[in-house]
Design an enzyme around this catalytic site. Structure first.
Site, PDB file in Angstrom:
ATOM      1  N   VAL A 129      -3.493   6.328  59.648  1.00 33.48           N
ATOM      2  CA  VAL A 129      -2.260   6.918  58.992  1.00 33.48           C
ATOM      3  C   VAL A 129      -2.618   7.286  58.002  1.00 33.48           C
ATOM      4  CG1 VAL A 129      -0.925   5.479  60.026  1.00 33.48           C
ATOM      5  CG2 VAL A 129      -2.843   4.849  57.949  1.00 33.48           C
ATOM      6  N   SER A 130      -1.740   8.492  57.419  1.00 35.66           N
ATOM      7  CA  SER A 130      -2.703   9.647  55.977  1.00 35.66           C
ATOM      8  C   SER A 130      -1.740   9.098  55.538  1.00 35.66           C
ATOM      9  CB  SER A 130      -2.113  10.559  56.221  1.00 35.66           C
ATOM     10  OG  SER A 130      -0.941  10.932  56.609  1.00 35.66           O
ATOM     11  N   THR A 131      -1.048   8.809  54.171  1.00 37.37           N
ATOM     12  CA  THR A 131       0.069   7.787  53.437  1.00 37.37           C
ATOM     13  C   THR A 131       1.382   7.951  53.736  1.00 37.37           C
ATOM     14  OG1 THR A 131      -0.497   9.339  51.682  1.00 37.37           O
ATOM     15  CG2 THR A 131      -1.254   6.829  51.394  1.00 37.37           C
ATOM     16  N   ILE A 132       1.271   9.774  54.427  1.00 37.64           N
ATOM     17  CA  ILE A 132       2.701   9.844  54.254  1.00 37.64           C
ATOM     18  C   ILE A 132       3.277   9.258  55.317  1.00 37.64           C
ATOM     19  CG2 ILE A 132       3.115  12.322  53.924  1.00 37.64           C
ATOM     20  CD1 ILE A 132       2.618  12.857  56.340  1.00 37.64           C
TER      21      ILE A 132
END
Ligand SMILES: [Zn+2]
Length: 477
Positions: free
Chosen positions: A9-12
């Site tokens: 996961v990237s934050t978005i």
């Protein structure tokens, strides 16, 4: 068969696409149990973008593939593996296939152990890349659209004098007047440094930090003040009210160029310095606190001028008075004698710089560390904006949240710096010594120009009495 499950996961992703690490994990687990596969390991990269493969868990996965520890790699969606076509192909063909490891992506129902899967690799990777580029393009179109409709382009940091409000800028009247004054002073011949100096002498007007050459110059060159917005170097008509009219702005731009060239040729072709007197503006009457005025007499027979400083309260004309006219007892002081006295005092300090410590009662507090921290935050802010504009990895909400966090840090540090500076003299002991050591030889033998500069660095003001004058040093409180 042993399966390596890769999650990213990237934050978005968590916020926008709704699949957190836990959600991805659940789906992969379910799939493995349906297929009766054994999970060797969950490789988790949390908070990493898919734009390259420099991610810790990804590197671990590659190593385990190279050591033949797993037979299959499972991801929830193809873009979890990578967002770049090049990297996706590299991983599947040069890493996984090379070690006969098959690759399965749940969402696309994609499996490289099948013939169809193999054929699809290139196509899918292409789509992943395409999607990313479209988002980027849309973002840029968005910015261009903003510019064309004249909306605020610097909403995170409006020009001094403006406040961001509903897609455009409102005028902050107090600050806008300062902007007008800066343009007016500049066009009437005042130097940028002098403008900054004047604003600072009035308590760094409008700003929580000191005005500098740079901050004043930025104001003089900012086309937002004409009511326009700028995007990628192009000017568009804005929705906000101008503070400076177009003509004055254009004249200013020409003047900036001219003066820059003048400064350049001056530096390369030094002319003798001819300006004010060493003590101009620094002298204060001991008895009535007025600023002393210079009175010049006609040249003597030998060609020299006699000039004296006088307290304006002793003069008949009202023109000099700051306070009420009073019969001040202050006597006239000869300019040259006062100058000699001050220079002699500096030369005494020069001979014994350690005296400064005794004279300055303040403790040494390092503001530098805070200033460095402030710079870091400003850099982060810029970076954040760039990331927001140039990539699709931040939503507006997260952008705003991060921006707010940085701004509040910035505020806190600024306050800290202000409070330290209030308790600190204008000039630190360290800097005072630096100034003194920087003088080439004894100051009594320096040029008038050098004396002028040194006096201004070291001295706040001089209280002039009839028998005795007192120097208020910049390194004293
Ligand atoms: Zn006086």
């Amino acid at each position: 068969m042993l399966v390596g499950c890769y999650l990213r996961v990237s934050t978005i992703d968590q916020a926008e696409e709704g699949y957190s690490i836990e959600q991805q994990k659940d789906k992969l687990k379910q799939y493995c149990s349906v297929k009766d596969w054994n999970v060797y390991k969950f490789y988790v990269d949390a908070g990493f973008s898919g734009s390259n493969i420099n991610r810790p868990a990804m590197q671990e996965l590659i190593e385990d593939v190279n050591n033949n520890k797993i037979g299959t790699i499972l991801v929830y969606k193809l873009d979890r593996l990578s967002r770049s076509q090049k990297d996706t192909l590299y991983l599947i063909e040069d890493v996984f296939n090379k070690h006969k490891v098959s690759f399965v992506s749940l969402n696309e129902n994609f499996d490289t152990s099948t013939a169809f899967g193999k054929a699809s690799i290139g196509i899918l990777a292409t789509f992943a890349q395409l999607e990313r580029e479209q988002i980027k393009e849309r973002m840029q179109m968005g910015k261009m659209g903003r510019a064309k409709t004249g909306k605020a382009m610097n909403w995170w940091n409006p020009a001094f004098g403006y406040i961001y409000n509903r897609e455009t800028y409102d005028i902050d009247q107090f600050k806008a007047d300062i902007v007008k004054r800066i343009y007016k002073d500049y066009l009437s011949g005042t130097s940028i440094n002098k403008i900054a100096e004047n604003l600072n002498s009035e308590g760094h007007l409008g700003k929580d930090r000191q005005w500098s050459f740079r901050t004043v110059r930025m104001i003089l060159a900012n086309s937002d003040y004409t009511g326009n917005v700028k995007y990628h170097g192009k000017i568009y008509a804005g929705q906000h009210t101008p503070i400076i009219d177009q003509k004055a702005f254009e004249t200013t731009q020409k003047e900036l160029k001219i003066r820059q060239q003048e400064a350049y040729s001056k530096n390369n072709n030094p002319r003798p310095f001819q300006s004010k007197y060493i003590l101009s503006g620094l002298l204060e009457c001991k008895y009535c606190s007025c600023n002393l005025a210079l009175v010049q007499y006609r040249p003597r027979k030998d060609g020299t001028h006699l000039s004296v400083y006088k307290c304006p309260s002793t003069m008949r004309k009202k023109m000099f008075t700051q306070r009420q006219l009073s019969n001040c007892i202050s006597k006239t002081q000869e300019r040259q004698m006062l100058e000699e006295y001050v220079i002699k005092e500096i030369s005494k300090l020069q001979a014994n710089t350690d005296k400064i410590e005794l004279m300055s009662s303040s403790k040494v507090v390092d503001v530098d560390a805070y200033e460095i921290e402030l710079e870091k935050i400003e850099k982060s802010l810029k970076k954040l904006v760039n990331i927001y504009v140039d990539t699709d990895s931040l939503t507006i909400d997260i952008f705003n949240e991060k921006k707010e966090a940085l701004l509040s840090q910035k505020n806190a540090i600024n306050k800290k710096i202000q409070s330290i500076k209030k308790k600190q003299p204008e000039l630190s002991i360290k800097d005072a010594k630096k100034v003194l050591r920087g003088i080439n030889g004894n100051i009594t033998r320096a040029s008038y120009d050098t004396k002028y500069k040194i006096v201004r660095k070291l001295i706040k003001k001089i209280i002039v009495g009839n028998e005795e004058s007192t120097i208020k040093w910049a390194f004293e409180l």
